[in-house]
Write a protein that holds these residues in place. Structure first.
Motif, PDB file in Angstrom:
ATOM      1  N   LYS A  32       0.861  -1.184   0.000  1.00  0.00           N
ATOM      2  CA  LYS A  32       0.000   0.000   0.000  1.00  0.00           C
ATOM      3  C   LYS A  32       0.896   1.232   0.000  1.00  0.00           C
ATOM      4  CE  LYS A  32      -3.098   2.325   3.272  1.00  0.00           C
ATOM      5  NZ  LYS A  32      -4.150   2.908   2.450  1.00  0.00           N
ATOM      6  N   HIS A  33       0.680   2.157  -0.929  1.00  0.00           N
ATOM      7  CA  HIS A  33       1.541   3.323  -1.064  1.00  0.00           C
ATOM      8  C   HIS A  33       0.719   4.597  -1.217  1.00  0.00           C
ATOM      9  CE1 HIS A  33       5.372   1.345  -1.244  1.00  0.00           C
ATOM     10  NE2 HIS A  33       5.094   0.655  -2.335  1.00  0.00           N
ATOM     11  N   VAL A  34       1.363   5.713  -0.918  1.00  0.00           N
ATOM     12  CA  VAL A  34       0.767   7.026  -1.192  1.00  0.00           C
ATOM     13  C   VAL A  34       0.914   7.317  -2.685  1.00  0.00           C
ATOM     14  CG1 VAL A  34       0.888   9.507  -0.728  1.00  0.00           C
ATOM     15  CG2 VAL A  34       1.275   7.877   1.135  1.00  0.00           C
ATOM     16  N   VAL A  35      -0.186   7.711  -3.320  1.00  0.00           N
ATOM     17  CA  VAL A  35      -0.220   7.967  -4.761  1.00  0.00           C
ATOM     18  C   VAL A  35      -0.676   9.404  -5.001  1.00  0.00           C
ATOM     19  CG1 VAL A  35      -1.290   7.339  -6.967  1.00  0.00           C
ATOM     20  CG2 VAL A  35      -0.788   5.553  -5.269  1.00  0.00           C
ATOM     21  N   VAL A  36       0.062  10.133  -5.857  1.00  0.00           N
ATOM     22  CA  VAL A  36      -0.407  11.444  -6.319  1.00  0.00           C
ATOM     23  C   VAL A  36      -0.692  11.338  -7.813  1.00  0.00           C
ATOM     24  CG1 VAL A  36       0.146  13.864  -6.720  1.00  0.00           C
ATOM     25  CG2 VAL A  36       0.790  12.804  -4.558  1.00  0.00           C
ATOM     26  N   TYR A  37      -1.928  11.660  -8.165  1.00  0.00           N
ATOM     27  CA  TYR A  37      -2.379  11.597  -9.561  1.00  0.00           C
ATOM     28  C   TYR A  37      -2.478  13.020 -10.096  1.00  0.00           C
ATOM     29  CZ  TYR A  37      -5.706  10.842 -13.420  1.00  0.00           C
ATOM     30  OH  TYR A  37      -6.329  10.824 -14.635  1.00  0.00           O
ATOM     31  N   PHE A  38      -1.553  13.388 -10.979  1.00  0.00           N
ATOM     32  CA  PHE A  38      -1.572  14.715 -11.608  1.00  0.00           C
ATOM     33  C   PHE A  38      -2.523  14.669 -12.797  1.00  0.00           C
ATOM     34  CE2 PHE A  38       2.498  14.849  -9.368  1.00  0.00           C
ATOM     35  CZ  PHE A  38       2.415  16.089  -8.760  1.00  0.00           C
ATOM     36  N   PHE A  65      -4.633   8.469  -1.532  1.00  0.00           N
ATOM     37  CA  PHE A  65      -4.767   8.834  -2.946  1.00  0.00           C
ATOM     38  C   PHE A  65      -5.059  10.327  -3.047  1.00  0.00           C
ATOM     39  CE2 PHE A  65      -7.042   9.581  -6.897  1.00  0.00           C
ATOM     40  CZ  PHE A  65      -6.367   8.806  -7.824  1.00  0.00           C
ATOM     41  N   PHE A  66      -4.177  11.056  -3.743  1.00  0.00           N
ATOM     42  CA  PHE A  66      -4.357  12.494  -3.921  1.00  0.00           C
ATOM     43  C   PHE A  66      -4.457  12.814  -5.404  1.00  0.00           C
ATOM     44  CE2 PHE A  66      -2.012  11.963   0.020  1.00  0.00           C
ATOM     45  CZ  PHE A  66      -2.736  12.751   0.906  1.00  0.00           C
ATOM     46  N   GLU A  96       5.141  18.007  -0.265  1.00  0.00           N
ATOM     47  CA  GLU A  96       4.001  18.168   0.653  1.00  0.00           C
ATOM     48  C   GLU A  96       3.334  16.832   0.973  1.00  0.00           C
ATOM     49  OE1 GLU A  96      -0.419  20.131   0.369  1.00  0.00           O
ATOM     50  OE2 GLU A  96       1.209  21.207  -0.623  1.00  0.00           O
ATOM     51  N   LYS A  97       3.142  15.984  -0.040  1.00  0.00           N
ATOM     52  CA  LYS A  97       2.382  14.736   0.150  1.00  0.00           C
ATOM     53  C   LYS A  97       3.269  13.519   0.397  1.00  0.00           C
ATOM     54  CE  LYS A  97      -1.458  16.921  -0.581  1.00  0.00           C
ATOM     55  NZ  LYS A  97      -2.281  17.307   0.586  1.00  0.00           N
ATOM     56  N   ASN A  98       4.556  13.633   0.060  1.00  0.00           N
ATOM     57  CA  ASN A  98       5.512  12.542   0.267  1.00  0.00           C
ATOM     58  C   ASN A  98       5.026  11.210  -0.331  1.00  0.00           C
ATOM     59  OD1 ASN A  98       7.932  11.484   1.181  1.00  0.00           O
ATOM     60  ND2 ASN A  98       7.073  10.861   3.154  1.00  0.00           N
ATOM     61  N   PRO A  99       4.718  11.193  -1.627  1.00  0.00           N
ATOM     62  CA  PRO A  99       4.196   9.969  -2.241  1.00  0.00           C
ATOM     63  C   PRO A  99       5.294   8.968  -2.581  1.00  0.00           C
ATOM     64  CG  PRO A  99       4.420  11.657  -3.905  1.00  0.00           C
ATOM     65  CD  PRO A  99       4.832  12.295  -2.601  1.00  0.00           C
ATOM     66  N   ASN A 100       4.877   7.737  -2.837  1.00  0.00           N
ATOM     67  CA  ASN A 100       5.762   6.705  -3.384  1.00  0.00           C
ATOM     68  C   ASN A 100       5.540   6.552  -4.882  1.00  0.00           C
ATOM     69  OD1 ASN A 100       4.450   5.579  -0.579  1.00  0.00           O
ATOM     70  ND2 ASN A 100       6.678   5.416  -0.609  1.00  0.00           N
ATOM     71  N   VAL A 101       4.341   6.953  -5.337  1.00  0.00           N
ATOM     72  CA  VAL A 101       3.942   6.750  -6.734  1.00  0.00           C
ATOM     73  C   VAL A 101       3.371   8.049  -7.292  1.00  0.00           C
ATOM     74  CG1 VAL A 101       2.414   5.469  -8.286  1.00  0.00           C
ATOM     75  CG2 VAL A 101       3.421   4.310  -6.317  1.00  0.00           C
ATOM     76  N   LEU A 102       3.826   8.417  -8.498  1.00  0.00           N
ATOM     77  CA  LEU A 102       3.235   9.533  -9.239  1.00  0.00           C
ATOM     78  C   LEU A 102       2.570   8.981 -10.488  1.00  0.00           C
ATOM     79  CD1 LEU A 102       5.881  12.421  -9.477  1.00  0.00           C
ATOM     80  CD2 LEU A 102       4.196  12.010  -7.685  1.00  0.00           C
ATOM     81  N   ILE A 103       1.425   9.550 -10.831  1.00  0.00           N
ATOM     82  CA  ILE A 103       0.786   9.263 -12.116  1.00  0.00           C
ATOM     83  C   ILE A 103       0.628  10.593 -12.837  1.00  0.00           C
ATOM     84  CG2 ILE A 103      -1.253   8.357 -13.280  1.00  0.00           C
ATOM     85  CD1 ILE A 103      -1.724   6.581 -10.811  1.00  0.00           C
ATOM     86  N   ILE A 104       1.168  10.693 -14.041  1.00  0.00           N
ATOM     87  CA  ILE A 104       1.104  11.944 -14.801  1.00  0.00           C
ATOM     88  C   ILE A 104       0.209  11.731 -16.018  1.00  0.00           C
ATOM     89  CG2 ILE A 104       2.434  13.619 -16.148  1.00  0.00           C
ATOM     90  CD1 ILE A 104       4.750  13.125 -14.218  1.00  0.00           C
TER      91      ILE A 104
END
Length: 231
Positions: A32-38, A65-66, A96-104
């Protein structure tokens, strides 16, 4: 290509990772990871429409999930180029969010000349450096220029393909089925660190469905790409 569900699948993958829960018919091999979806594609209202039941009974995303939406009005100042401001904004969000995963979603928003190999290479190098700097896995969504639908999807179909493909660890594509217009198929194009399971003879055939308040890819079967491309 356009309207094949790239964003739908990206959100579904991000939701799966942020909840630590597998997508049916597939193993979940991460944590389970922190994800930021741009999200550079949809407005708030469009996104809400996809993940609610007629704007009621909203889907509950995990707290990990952000979704980040860039406002052009807020990012055009100091006489800096828009691309530079965008990169600064992405880094600010990461800190700010310290994610492990980025989605662009998607890469053309970061640079409008991505089909030129020089620009594609520079942008991918920036993303690789970003991944190393913050220890990130990055899923980048890109599109194809117009292609011959009677041929199998290859790495040559990606816009700015040579430089983009070279910098990626793995690549997969979404194609449309000629057998059923509601079917899409997923095919691995490149895998640097693992076996390619979903190749020409073993594509993943799916249908885009909405169960109450979540738009998603639903597994139908495995298939052969030749059966699904146009005669």
């Amino acid at each position: 290509d356009t309207n094949l569900g790239k964003s739908i699948l990206a959100v579904q993958i991000g939701d799966s990772i942020s909840k630590g829960r597998n997508i049916p018919y597939f193993k979940f091999e991460a944590k389970k990871h922190v994800v930021v979806y741009f999200d550079f594609e949809l407005s708030d209202k469009q996104f809400e429409g996809r993940y609610s039941d007629n704007y009621k009974n909203h889907y509950l995303f995990d707290d990990s999930f952000f979704r980040s939406e860039i406002s052009a009005d807020n990012e055009t100042n100091n006489n800096k180029k828009f691309e530079d401001l965008l990169k600064e904004s992405i880094e600010r969000t990461i800190k700010e969010k310290n994610p492990n995963v980025l989605i662009i979603d998607n890469i053309t928003y970061l640079h409008d000349e991505i089909e030129k190999s020089k620009h594609a290479g520079l942008l991918m190098k920036y993303l690789k450096d970003l991944g190393r700097k913050y220890n990130l896995s990055i899923l980048v969504i890109a599109h194809t220029p117009k292609r011959d639908l009677s041929k199998s999807i290859t790495n040559n179909d990606l816009a700015g393909s040579k430089m983009l493909i070279n910098f990626c660890d793995s690549v997969f594509a979404i194609g449309t089925s000629s057998l059923n217009p509601s079917y899409k198929y997923i095919k691995q194009i490149k895998a640097r660190n693992t076996e390619i399971l979903y190749h020409l003879d073993n594509i993943i055939v799916c249908e885009i469905v909405k169960n109450n308040n979540f738009l998603k890819f639903e597994f139908v079967e495995y298939g052969n790409e030749q059966d699904h491309i146009r005669d």
